[in-house]
Scaffold this motif. Structure first.
Motif, mmCIF file in Angstrom:
data_model
loop_
_atom_site.group_PDB
_atom_site.id
_atom_site.type_symbol
_atom_site.label_atom_id
_atom_site.label_comp_id
_atom_site.label_asym_id
_atom_site.label_seq_id
_atom_site.Cartn_x
_atom_site.Cartn_y
_atom_site.Cartn_z
ATOM 1 N N THR A 193 -72.978 -80.995 -32.452
ATOM 2 C CA THR A 193 -73.212 -79.896 -33.385
ATOM 3 C C THR A 193 -73.131 -78.549 -32.679
ATOM 4 O OG1 THR A 193 -74.626 -81.306 -34.752
ATOM 5 C CG2 THR A 193 -74.836 -78.933 -35.061
ATOM 6 N N ALA A 194 -73.747 -78.458 -31.506
ATOM 7 C CA ALA A 194 -73.747 -77.196 -30.777
ATOM 8 C C ALA A 194 -72.357 -76.844 -30.268
ATOM 9 C CB ALA A 194 -74.722 -77.273 -29.608
ATOM 10 N N THR A 195 -71.618 -77.842 -29.799
ATOM 11 C CA THR A 195 -70.261 -77.592 -29.318
ATOM 12 C C THR A 195 -69.370 -77.109 -30.453
ATOM 13 O OG1 THR A 195 -70.490 -79.240 -27.568
ATOM 14 C CG2 THR A 195 -68.246 -78.641 -28.208
ATOM 15 N N LEU A 196 -69.497 -77.749 -31.625
ATOM 16 C CA LEU A 196 -68.698 -77.304 -32.773
ATOM 17 C C LEU A 196 -69.082 -75.888 -33.175
ATOM 18 C CD1 LEU A 196 -66.566 -78.012 -34.904
ATOM 19 C CD2 LEU A 196 -68.425 -78.853 -36.354
ATOM 20 N N ALA A 197 -70.363 -75.562 -33.119
ATOM 21 C CA ALA A 197 -70.806 -74.210 -33.461
ATOM 22 C C ALA A 197 -70.177 -73.177 -32.525
ATOM 23 C CB ALA A 197 -72.327 -74.123 -33.409
ATOM 24 N N LEU A 198 -70.096 -73.498 -31.239
ATOM 25 C CA LEU A 198 -69.479 -72.575 -30.282
ATOM 26 C C LEU A 198 -67.971 -72.471 -30.504
ATOM 27 C CD1 LEU A 198 -71.438 -73.391 -27.013
ATOM 28 C CD2 LEU A 198 -71.381 -71.196 -28.210
ATOM 29 N N LEU A 199 -67.339 -73.603 -30.796
ATOM 30 C CA LEU A 199 -65.911 -73.579 -31.122
ATOM 31 C C LEU A 199 -65.655 -72.693 -32.337
ATOM 32 C CD1 LEU A 199 -64.863 -77.316 -30.680
ATOM 33 C CD2 LEU A 199 -63.828 -75.375 -29.502
ATOM 34 N N ASN A 200 -66.483 -72.861 -33.355
ATOM 35 C CA ASN A 200 -66.327 -72.053 -34.571
ATOM 36 C C ASN A 200 -66.584 -70.582 -34.305
ATOM 37 O OD1 ASN A 200 -65.627 -74.220 -36.190
ATOM 38 N ND2 ASN A 200 -67.722 -74.627 -36.837
ATOM 39 N N ALA A 201 -67.554 -70.289 -33.440
ATOM 40 C CA ALA A 201 -67.844 -68.891 -33.118
ATOM 41 C C ALA A 201 -66.644 -68.235 -32.445
ATOM 42 C CB ALA A 201 -69.071 -68.803 -32.221
ATOM 43 N N ALA A 202 -66.009 -68.972 -31.544
ATOM 44 C CA ALA A 202 -64.829 -68.431 -30.868
ATOM 45 C C ALA A 202 -63.664 -68.273 -31.837
ATOM 46 C CB ALA A 202 -64.427 -69.351 -29.718
ATOM 47 N N ARG A 203 -63.504 -69.248 -32.715
ATOM 48 C CA ARG A 203 -62.362 -69.251 -33.622
ATOM 49 C C ARG A 203 -62.543 -68.279 -34.784
ATOM 50 N NH1 ARG A 203 -61.609 -75.011 -35.102
ATOM 51 N NH2 ARG A 203 -63.303 -74.649 -36.570
ATOM 52 N N ASN A 204 -63.778 -68.092 -35.216
ATOM 53 C CA ASN A 204 -64.029 -67.378 -36.461
ATOM 54 C C ASN A 204 -64.608 -65.985 -36.283
ATOM 55 O OD1 ASN A 204 -63.225 -69.721 -37.770
ATOM 56 N ND2 ASN A 204 -65.314 -70.484 -37.998
ATOM 57 N N ARG A 205 -64.645 -65.478 -35.054
ATOM 58 C CA ARG A 205 -65.336 -64.202 -34.849
ATOM 59 C C ARG A 205 -64.709 -63.065 -35.650
ATOM 60 N NH1 ARG A 205 -62.846 -65.314 -29.872
ATOM 61 N NH2 ARG A 205 -61.203 -63.842 -29.256
ATOM 62 N N ASP A 206 -63.412 -63.150 -35.947
ATOM 63 C CA ASP A 206 -62.763 -62.117 -36.748
ATOM 64 C C ASP A 206 -62.379 -62.616 -38.142
ATOM 65 O OD1 ASP A 206 -62.835 -60.286 -34.589
ATOM 66 O OD2 ASP A 206 -61.054 -61.220 -33.730
ATOM 67 N N GLU A 207 -62.837 -63.832 -38.492
ATOM 68 C CA GLU A 207 -62.326 -64.439 -39.717
ATOM 69 C C GLU A 207 -62.808 -63.728 -40.982
ATOM 70 O OE1 GLU A 207 -62.465 -68.871 -41.464
ATOM 71 O OE2 GLU A 207 -61.265 -68.620 -39.642
ATOM 72 N N ALA A 208 -64.016 -63.200 -40.991
ATOM 73 C CA ALA A 208 -64.490 -62.500 -42.190
ATOM 74 C C ALA A 208 -63.570 -61.329 -42.526
ATOM 75 C CB ALA A 208 -65.924 -62.012 -41.984
ATOM 76 N N GLU A 209 -63.188 -60.571 -41.524
ATOM 77 C CA GLU A 209 -62.271 -59.454 -41.755
ATOM 78 C C GLU A 209 -60.889 -59.963 -42.139
ATOM 79 O OE1 GLU A 209 -60.440 -55.993 -42.394
ATOM 80 O OE2 GLU A 209 -62.602 -56.346 -42.216
ATOM 81 N N LEU A 210 -60.448 -61.062 -41.531
ATOM 82 C CA LEU A 210 -59.146 -61.630 -41.886
ATOM 83 C C LEU A 210 -59.128 -62.081 -43.347
ATOM 84 C CD1 LEU A 210 -58.365 -63.668 -38.658
ATOM 85 C CD2 LEU A 210 -57.012 -61.766 -39.566
ATOM 86 N N TRP A 211 -60.229 -62.683 -43.810
ATOM 87 C CA TRP A 211 -60.283 -63.088 -45.214
ATOM 88 C C TRP A 211 -60.229 -61.873 -46.143
ATOM 89 C CZ3 TRP A 211 -58.819 -67.375 -47.050
ATOM 90 C CH2 TRP A 211 -59.068 -68.591 -46.400
ATOM 91 N N ARG A 212 -60.916 -60.794 -45.789
ATOM 92 C CA ARG A 212 -60.865 -59.594 -46.635
ATOM 93 C C ARG A 212 -59.436 -59.050 -46.708
ATOM 94 N NH1 ARG A 212 -66.113 -58.774 -44.392
ATOM 95 N NH2 ARG A 212 -65.275 -57.674 -42.573
ATOM 96 N N ARG A 213 -58.782 -59.002 -45.563
ATOM 97 C CA ARG A 213 -57.401 -58.512 -45.534
ATOM 98 C C ARG A 213 -56.473 -59.473 -46.269
ATOM 99 N NH1 ARG A 213 -54.240 -54.302 -45.838
ATOM 100 N NH2 ARG A 213 -52.454 -54.333 -44.423
ATOM 101 N N ASN A 214 -56.674 -60.762 -46.071
ATOM 102 C CA ASN A 214 -55.895 -61.789 -46.757
ATOM 103 C C ASN A 214 -55.979 -61.619 -48.276
ATOM 104 O OD1 ASN A 214 -54.770 -64.859 -46.554
ATOM 105 N ND2 ASN A 214 -56.286 -64.755 -48.169
#
Length: 255
Positions: free
Chosen positions: A203-224
């Motif tokens: 669970t913790a490893t996936l959370a860190l993977l997601n943090a690295a992958r998704n750090r800009d995703e909220a802004e990407l979704w808004r732009r998308n």
């Protein structure tokens, strides 16, 4: 009438199987609702530690049901709290493996890209052909593909809207495992290897993977969303769906 999904739990592993094979598992409102409920259940059930997304029939998924789009029903499929398929925008706590045996195109590829790992059989094909239909890959496909492969290759694939096979996907680093035949047994074997590890560590490893992958995703979704909305409402988008249904070349107007 067949259930839109099949849901199976084997110990700590859940398998969600898209079950509209006659429609190449295209996502309509009924299937979208069933997928949302399935992933809600997976996230809420502490006994389930990992999930697999699979499909019945020769295709993984053809993406959004274009009949639903042409009838103005796409909003119910795309605009839910977790996005397309109840999955595209979901912040998951548990790993998810896509078992892709056939074509995963348009939204079907976007669903695979929303998973953490892809196990692909020899018949797997991938692509985001939305520009051929007057649309864009608005369920995360553009920015997720661009984040996972070299920019020049992403530009060529996205702008030409071409499909590519399992071997090219492997070369690009898009898939985790290549199966000799049906990818589902290999996906299950991978899931068993993961659940053999400490639950908190996974669970913790996936959370860190997601943090690295998704750090800009909220802004990407808004732009998308700001880019997708006018394209989806355009005359060309309507023409693309109509041309596809009528099996003829589209007549683009650029508006």
């Amino acid at each position: 009438m067949a259930e839109p999904i099949l849901f199976q739990v084997d110990g700590a592993i859940a398998t969600v199987t898209l079950n509209r094979p006659a429609a190449r598992n295209a996502i309509n409102a009924e299937l979208n609702e069933a997928m949302t409920a399935a992933f809600d259940r997976i996230e809420a059930d502490d006994d389930i530690r990992i999930a697999i997304l699979a499909a019945s029939g020769p295709a993984f998924s053809a993406g959004l049901d274009l009949r639903a789009f042409s009838e103005g029903k796409a909003g119910a499929i795309l605009d839910g709290p977790f996005g397309f398929g109840g999955l595209a925008r979901r912040m998951r706590k548990k790993p998810l493996i896509a078992a892709v045996a056939g074509p995963a195109l348009a939204g079907g590829f976007e669903l695979a890209l929303a998973c953490d790992m892809i196990v692909a059989g020899p018949g797997a094909r991938f692509g985001l052909p939305e520009p051929q239909r007057g649309l864009i890959a608005g369920a995360g496909g553009v920015f997720r593909l661009a984040a996972r492969i070299p920019q020049a290759r992403a530009a060529e694939i996205l702008l030409s809207a071409r499909a590519f096979d399992r071997d090219e996907a492997m070369e690009l680093g898009l898939i985790s495992l290549a199966s000799a035949d049906d990818p589902l047994p290999d996906a299950r074997a991978l899931a068993h290897r993961i659940v053999a590890n400490a639950p908190l560590s996974v669970t913790a490893t996936l959370a860190l993977l997601n943090a690295a992958r998704n750090r800009d995703e909220a802004e990407l979704w808004r732009r998308n969303d700001s880019i997708f909305a006018p394209v989806a409402a355009s005359a060309d988008a309507k023409e693309g769906a109509l041309a596809f249904a009528e099996k003829r070349p589209a007549r683009w107007r650029g508006c």
